[in-house]
Design an enzyme around this catalytic site. Structure first.
Site, mmCIF file in Angstrom:
data_model
loop_
_atom_site.group_PDB
_atom_site.id
_atom_site.type_symbol
_atom_site.label_atom_id
_atom_site.label_comp_id
_atom_site.label_asym_id
_atom_site.label_seq_id
_atom_site.Cartn_x
_atom_site.Cartn_y
_atom_site.Cartn_z
ATOM 1 N N ASP A 18 0.828 -1.205 0.000
ATOM 2 C CA ASP A 18 0.000 0.000 0.000
ATOM 3 C C ASP A 18 0.862 1.256 0.000
ATOM 4 O OD1 ASP A 18 -2.290 1.500 0.041
ATOM 5 O OD2 ASP A 18 -2.689 1.241 2.174
ATOM 6 N N ASN A 66 -10.389 -2.894 -6.772
ATOM 7 C CA ASN A 66 -9.491 -1.988 -7.498
ATOM 8 C C ASN A 66 -9.951 -1.678 -8.929
ATOM 9 O OD1 ASN A 66 -6.442 -3.244 -5.917
ATOM 10 N ND2 ASN A 66 -7.660 -1.448 -5.385
HETATM 11 C C1 FPP Z 1 -1.903 -0.015 -3.290
HETATM 12 O O1 FPP Z 1 -1.410 1.325 -3.291
HETATM 13 C C2 FPP Z 1 -1.355 -0.768 -4.402
HETATM 14 C C3 FPP Z 1 -2.078 -1.309 -5.428
HETATM 15 C C4 FPP Z 1 -3.545 -1.183 -5.496
HETATM 16 C C5 FPP Z 1 -1.430 -2.038 -6.552
HETATM 17 C C6 FPP Z 1 -0.191 -2.820 -6.203
HETATM 18 C C7 FPP Z 1 0.508 -3.163 -7.467
HETATM 19 C C8 FPP Z 1 1.837 -3.255 -7.658
HETATM 20 C C9 FPP Z 1 2.828 -3.127 -6.562
HETATM 21 C C10 FPP Z 1 2.399 -3.467 -9.022
HETATM 22 C C11 FPP Z 1 1.843 -4.543 -9.837
HETATM 23 C C12 FPP Z 1 1.811 -5.870 -9.225
HETATM 24 C C13 FPP Z 1 2.713 -6.845 -9.328
HETATM 25 C C14 FPP Z 1 2.491 -8.124 -8.599
HETATM 26 C C15 FPP Z 1 3.936 -6.718 -10.098
HETATM 27 P P1 FPP Z 1 -2.411 2.535 -3.561
HETATM 28 O O2 FPP Z 1 -2.417 2.803 -5.029
HETATM 29 O O3 FPP Z 1 -3.741 2.219 -2.981
HETATM 30 O O4 FPP Z 1 -1.696 3.673 -2.796
HETATM 31 P P2 FPP Z 1 -2.370 4.940 -2.083
HETATM 32 O O5 FPP Z 1 -3.157 4.403 -0.933
HETATM 33 O O6 FPP Z 1 -1.183 5.731 -1.643
HETATM 34 O O7 FPP Z 1 -3.205 5.632 -3.107
#
Ligand code: FPP
Length: 237
Positions: A18, A66
């Site tokens: 996150d 998501n």
């Molecule tokens: C949460 O941060 C993260 C995600 C919803 C996506 C995670 C994806 C990756 C790390 C890359 C792709 C995956 C792989 C397995 C290579 P957020 O976007 O909710 O962050 P925020 O809360 O700061 O907005």
């Protein structure tokens, strides 16, 4: 800080990646830049889990919720997932058994074929089990499990009163695996967000005030140290 050898050996960990968006925003970059850095961290932490001889690690990559994000961001995450999925062929060398959790039928046929192929090719690997949750939701996983058991009841091979907690565990995506010892959530949030609801029953929760793209091997050490200070009683005294 120096560690005893094997200080993390055999642990099972769940990680909610996150803070990618906030990391990017702080730098005036598009959110996908945060996901890209997050994907690099994901790769490095897998390698570190292998070195630490972690039994299993589960990464929350994309939740069933998501999809409500802007199309550009969803596509960006999916593209990264594809790139890191292709790199996943290294995982054979790294000896991970790879398991994808979640409803993959919503993904492209190409991805689905690659995911099936990776699972098949790595199924006898003996190192850290690497679970990657994509289009995953804990409630959806439980519903799916209930449907599998209900089908057996309908077919007459199972009586409702024969259903045990072990049987339910075995219809989760993590069938045969140890439940997570702790769930780690960076970025200062304190929620499970529909992650491993069944498996997390006795997991410790470790939250850390670092955004996932900034997460380092040292941060994982600190999370394990924090977990090691907890006294787990599993309802006993
Ligand atoms: C949460 O941060 C993260 C995600 C919803 C996506 C995670 C994806 C990756 C790390 C890359 C792709 C995956 C792989 C397995 C290579 P957020 O976007 O909710 O962050 P925020 O809360 O700061 O907005």
């Amino acid at each position: 800080m120096a560690h005893e050898p094997g200080f993390a050996k055999g642990l099972s960990i769940g990680i909610i990646m996150d803070g990618n968006g906030r990391w990017a925003k702080k730098r005036g970059l598009p959110r996908t830049a945060g996901h890209k850095k997050g994907a690099e961290v994901f790769r490095d932490i897998i390698k570190y889990c292998n070195e630490l001889e972690i039994a299993s690690v589960t990464f929350y990559a994309f939740s069933t919720e998501n999809w409500s994000r802007p199309l550009e961001e969803v596509n960006g995450i999916m593209k990264l997932f594809g790139e890191y999925l292709i790199m996943a062929y290294d995982y054979e060398k790294e000896n991970n058994r790879v398991v994808f959790m979640g409803d993959r039928t919503a993904l492209s046929p190409k991805y689905q074929a690659q995911m099936n192929d990776i699972e098949e090719k790595t199924k006898n690997n003996t190192g850290t089990v690497l679970n990657v949750a994509v289009n995953y939701g804990g409630r959806q996983e439980i519903v799916r499990g209930m449907q599998i058991l209900a089908q057996r009841v309908k077919e007459g091979t199972l009586e409702p009163e024969q259903i045990t907690t072990e049987m339910v565990s075995d219809v989760m995506y993590t069938a045969g695996q140890k439940d997570p010892d702790f769930i780690l959530r960076p970025s200062g949030e304190h929620r499970l967000s529909n992650f491993m609801l069944w498996q997390a029953s006795y997991a410790e929760f470790v939250d850390m005030d670092v955004l996932w793209p900034d997460f380092t091997r040292g941060d994982l050490d600190r999370a394990i140290e924090e977990y090691n200070t907890r006294s787990r009683r599993f309802g006993g005294i």
